[in-house]
Design an enzyme around this catalytic site. Sequence first.
Site, PDB file in Angstrom:
ATOM      1  N   GLN A 122      -3.324  14.853  -2.984  1.00  0.00           N
ATOM      2  CA  GLN A 122      -2.503  16.034  -2.704  1.00  0.00           C
ATOM      3  C   GLN A 122      -2.747  17.146  -3.744  1.00  0.00           C
ATOM      4  O   GLN A 122      -2.702  18.322  -3.424  1.00  0.00           O
ATOM      5  CB  GLN A 122      -1.028  15.628  -2.681  1.00  0.00           C
ATOM      6  CG  GLN A 122      -0.123  16.619  -1.951  1.00  0.00           C
ATOM      7  CD  GLN A 122      -0.111  16.410  -0.441  1.00  0.00           C
ATOM      8  OE1 GLN A 122      -0.034  15.290   0.043  1.00  0.00           O
ATOM      9  NE2 GLN A 122      -0.202  17.488   0.325  1.00  0.00           N
ATOM     10  N   LYS A 179      -5.965  18.939  -2.593  1.00  0.00           N
ATOM     11  CA  LYS A 179      -5.747  19.578  -1.293  1.00  0.00           C
ATOM     12  C   LYS A 179      -4.899  20.829  -1.475  1.00  0.00           C
ATOM     13  O   LYS A 179      -5.221  21.898  -0.962  1.00  0.00           O
ATOM     14  CB  LYS A 179      -5.019  18.585  -0.374  1.00  0.00           C
ATOM     15  CG  LYS A 179      -4.779  19.097   1.029  1.00  0.00           C
ATOM     16  CD  LYS A 179      -3.683  18.319   1.765  1.00  0.00           C
ATOM     17  CE  LYS A 179      -3.950  16.827   1.786  1.00  0.00           C
ATOM     18  NZ  LYS A 179      -3.016  16.126   2.708  1.00  0.00           N
ATOM     19  N   ASP A 206       5.620  12.735   6.476  1.00  0.00           N
ATOM     20  CA  ASP A 206       4.334  12.035   6.531  1.00  0.00           C
ATOM     21  C   ASP A 206       4.570  10.909   7.541  1.00  0.00           C
ATOM     22  O   ASP A 206       5.487  11.005   8.367  1.00  0.00           O
ATOM     23  CB  ASP A 206       3.909  11.514   5.145  1.00  0.00           C
ATOM     24  CG  ASP A 206       2.431  11.110   5.096  1.00  0.00           C
ATOM     25  OD1 ASP A 206       1.570  11.990   4.985  1.00  0.00           O
ATOM     26  OD2 ASP A 206       2.134   9.902   5.188  1.00  0.00           O
ATOM     27  N   LYS A 258       3.669  12.708  -3.986  1.00  0.00           N
ATOM     28  CA  LYS A 258       3.875  11.952  -2.748  1.00  0.00           C
ATOM     29  C   LYS A 258       4.984  10.960  -3.003  1.00  0.00           C
ATOM     30  O   LYS A 258       5.238  10.572  -4.153  1.00  0.00           O
ATOM     31  CB  LYS A 258       2.598  11.197  -2.360  1.00  0.00           C
ATOM     32  CG  LYS A 258       2.516  10.885  -0.888  1.00  0.00           C
ATOM     33  CD  LYS A 258       2.061  12.105  -0.107  1.00  0.00           C
ATOM     34  CE  LYS A 258       1.961  11.840   1.370  1.00  0.00           C
ATOM     35  NZ  LYS A 258       1.281  12.960   2.060  1.00  0.00           N
TER      36      LYS A 258
HETATM   37  P1  NDP Z   1       3.343   9.701  12.313  1.00  0.00           P
HETATM   38  O1  NDP Z   1       4.268   8.693  11.768  1.00  0.00           O
HETATM   39  O2  NDP Z   1       3.891  10.832  13.113  1.00  0.00           O
HETATM   40  O3  NDP Z   1       2.221   8.987  13.193  1.00  0.00           O
HETATM   41  C1  NDP Z   1       1.400   8.011  12.640  1.00  0.00           C
HETATM   42  C2  NDP Z   1       0.520   7.448  13.734  1.00  0.00           C
HETATM   43  O4  NDP Z   1      -0.476   6.635  13.141  1.00  0.00           O
HETATM   44  C3  NDP Z   1       1.266   6.572  14.709  1.00  0.00           C
HETATM   45  O5  NDP Z   1       0.664   6.668  15.966  1.00  0.00           O
HETATM   46  C4  NDP Z   1       1.099   5.196  14.103  1.00  0.00           C
HETATM   47  O6  NDP Z   1       1.208   4.113  15.029  1.00  0.00           O
HETATM   48  C5  NDP Z   1      -0.317   5.284  13.583  1.00  0.00           C
HETATM   49  N1  NDP Z   1      -0.462   4.361  12.443  1.00  0.00           N
HETATM   50  C6  NDP Z   1       0.249   4.375  11.287  1.00  0.00           C
HETATM   51  N2  NDP Z   1      -0.122   3.363  10.500  1.00  0.00           N
HETATM   52  C7  NDP Z   1      -1.071   2.705  11.181  1.00  0.00           C
HETATM   53  C8  NDP Z   1      -1.849   1.565  10.886  1.00  0.00           C
HETATM   54  N3  NDP Z   1      -1.703   0.901   9.721  1.00  0.00           N
HETATM   55  N4  NDP Z   1      -2.760   1.153  11.814  1.00  0.00           N
HETATM   56  C9  NDP Z   1      -2.906   1.823  12.987  1.00  0.00           C
HETATM   57  N5  NDP Z   1      -2.183   2.913  13.326  1.00  0.00           N
HETATM   58  C10 NDP Z   1      -1.295   3.341  12.424  1.00  0.00           C
HETATM   59  O7  NDP Z   1       2.527  10.265  11.050  1.00  0.00           O
HETATM   60  P2  NDP Z   1       1.685  11.613  10.917  1.00  0.00           P
HETATM   61  O8  NDP Z   1       1.078  11.963  12.216  1.00  0.00           O
HETATM   62  O9  NDP Z   1       2.535  12.599  10.227  1.00  0.00           O
HETATM   63  O10 NDP Z   1       0.556  11.177   9.873  1.00  0.00           O
HETATM   64  C11 NDP Z   1      -0.706  10.667  10.285  1.00  0.00           C
HETATM   65  C12 NDP Z   1      -1.709  10.816   9.147  1.00  0.00           C
HETATM   66  O11 NDP Z   1      -1.858  12.202   8.811  1.00  0.00           O
HETATM   67  C13 NDP Z   1      -1.335  10.122   7.827  1.00  0.00           C
HETATM   68  O12 NDP Z   1      -2.525   9.697   7.182  1.00  0.00           O
HETATM   69  C14 NDP Z   1      -0.712  11.251   7.018  1.00  0.00           C
HETATM   70  O13 NDP Z   1      -0.784  10.984   5.629  1.00  0.00           O
HETATM   71  C15 NDP Z   1      -1.615  12.398   7.418  1.00  0.00           C
HETATM   72  N6  NDP Z   1      -1.096  13.741   7.221  1.00  0.00           N
HETATM   73  C16 NDP Z   1       0.098  14.122   7.746  1.00  0.00           C
HETATM   74  C17 NDP Z   1       0.565  15.413   7.574  1.00  0.00           C
HETATM   75  C18 NDP Z   1       1.811  15.889   8.205  1.00  0.00           C
HETATM   76  O14 NDP Z   1       2.100  17.089   8.092  1.00  0.00           O
HETATM   77  N7  NDP Z   1       2.591  15.071   8.896  1.00  0.00           N
HETATM   78  C19 NDP Z   1      -0.188  16.379   6.759  1.00  0.00           C
HETATM   79  C20 NDP Z   1      -1.480  15.903   6.309  1.00  0.00           C
HETATM   80  C21 NDP Z   1      -1.880  14.620   6.529  1.00  0.00           C
HETATM   81  P3  NDP Z   1       2.482   3.098  14.963  1.00  0.00           P
HETATM   82  O15 NDP Z   1       3.623   3.921  15.465  1.00  0.00           O
HETATM   83  O16 NDP Z   1       2.111   1.965  15.824  1.00  0.00           O
HETATM   84  O17 NDP Z   1       2.646   2.720  13.508  1.00  0.00           O
HETATM   85  O1  2IT Z   2      -0.442  14.772   3.393  1.00  0.00           O
HETATM   86  C1  2IT Z   2       0.114  15.883   3.493  1.00  0.00           C
HETATM   87  O2  2IT Z   2      -0.467  16.928   3.191  1.00  0.00           O
HETATM   88  C2  2IT Z   2       1.474  15.909   4.042  1.00  0.00           C
HETATM   89  N1  2IT Z   2       1.999  14.868   4.411  1.00  0.00           N
HETATM   90  C3  2IT Z   2       2.226  17.205   4.106  1.00  0.00           C
HETATM   91  C4  2IT Z   2       2.756  17.597   2.756  1.00  0.00           C
HETATM   92  C5  2IT Z   2       3.676  18.790   2.764  1.00  0.00           C
HETATM   93  O3  2IT Z   2       4.320  18.973   1.720  1.00  0.00           O
HETATM   94  O4  2IT Z   2       3.766  19.528   3.745  1.00  0.00           O
END
Ligand code: NDP
Ligand code: 2IT
Length: 452
Positions: free
Chosen positions: A118, A121, A173, A133
């Site tokens: 982070q 980024k 997240d 985080k």
């Molecule tokens: P969500 O909780 O909304 O969705 C996560 C998704 O990934 C779900 O479909 C989940 O399935 C799946 N998943 C999680 N863990 C696993 C696993 N161990 N194996 C397989 N599938 C898995 O999270 P986000 O969409 O917010 O986050 C997704 C990724 O993006 C993460 O790496 C996060 O750190 C990253 N990210 C998020 C940001 C944000 O703004 N939200 C910003 C930047 C990066 P299930 O429900 O079955 O667990």
């Molecule tokens: O991994 C990421 O960049 C996030 N989960 C979002 C962080 C934020 O403060 O918006």
Amino acid sequence: MTETLTALPASVREVFQTVVARNPHEPEFQQAVHEVLVSIAPVLDEHPQFVDGGILERIVEPERQIMFRVPWVDDAGRLQVNRGYRVQFSSVLGPYKGGLRFHPSVNLSIVKFLGFEQIFKNALTGQGIGGAKGGSDFDPHGRSDAEVMRFCQSFMSELYRHLGEHTDVPAGDIGVGAREIGYLFGQYRKITNRHESGMFTGKGVQWGGAEVRTEATGYGAVFFAEEMLRIHRRSLEGLRVSVSGSGNVAIYAIDKAWQLGATPVTASDSSGYVVDDDGIDVALLRQVKEQERARISEYAARRPNARFVDGARPWEVPVDVAIPSATQNELDESDARALIDNGVRAVAEGANMPSTPGAVAALQGAGVLFGPGKAANAGGVATSALEMSQNASRQRWSFSDSERKLRSIMKDVHDAAFEAADRYGHGGDYVVGANSAGFERVAHAMLAQGVI
Ligand code: NDP
Ligand code: 2IT
């Protein structure tokens, strides 16, 4: 990780050995540090003052790590105890900033790898935000709203004392979305007696949240893919795209891929993936995952031409562009080889560190455009910084204005990574570019602010 030590240049080897010795049970943290140390070697060669100033020794050690007990009572009246974390890695560029993750796999290694990434980024976005985080090993799956609320209230009852708009500003997240952010913010407001909008981002748009924050990470990852393709005079028009995950990032990556003329054909969760050759129906996906919180197989059950593949990952499906948007290390070297054999042209990481080091090497070795998470998913945190600006100035920007800003930020992030890669003699390598551009900004600020 010891077998990879030889790949490290002498300037960083000792630092990495200390990281391994000091954090022996933290493989994800070691992996994230290793990747950065390898790629910034050319920066250190050109800036010996960064080595002399002890930047590396300091940057791999969080400024502060908080671990705490989170006791709560479930609907059956049983006492539950989870562990809460916040790792405040670096505040040299601004208040600590980064998401909270609620997932049973959360441990100190995961939180530290995420917090470490982070820093760079956030620096790459060019906005004044530090790196952090946090999260918990709490699993919201299958819990009632009331249980999630009680957990969030207990979690915030400890964490609130470490937060604040000028101190540390969390966001969502994995497992932390609109519902959880509402409960967490509500508890902070109650305990502190302050409606301090700027202490959390990703808030509901009715109560201080920014337009486009929900969509920002997924949209941004697709904008990043578009920028990489543009350099090669290509566009997304007519391309097939695979996306993993079906959460916040995945849903809006799929949505934006459609809008830019591509056909997204996959989505997944931890049970398996669906492939839909007609293209993923975003409204149905949102109904199944956001409203019903059901498994991804439900999507296939309701779409005539979609198929659910149990227990597998979507990388075996032939596509032009892949956007891994679920979790760390979800795309390994054999997945990368399958994508390459099927002719993939670009991979943009929506998730944090979804590709293993072997996968990254294979993709780059095959000439695939590879956008690492620190750059490709920076749209989420960048839009969080836009939310902070709006909160501080009591303004509200429209959806279209905010999306225009996001698109321009993603172009700037792309260009900063592209330009740094070129400047350090690794043209086209966005991993070197993103790490170098982010690191430079952090290192200059650390030198200027002295030994603290
Ligand atoms: P969500 O909780 O909304 O969705 C996560 C998704 O990934 C779900 O479909 C989940 O399935 C799946 N998943 C999680 N863990 C696993 C696993 N161990 N194996 C397989 N599938 C898995 O999270 P986000 O969409 O917010 O986050 C997704 C990724 O993006 C993460 O790496 C996060 O750190 C990253 N990210 C998020 C940001 C944000 O703004 N939200 C910003 C930047 C990066 P299930 O429900 O079955 O667990
Ligand atoms: O991994 C990421 O960049 C996030 N989960 C979002 C962080 C934020 O403060 O918006």
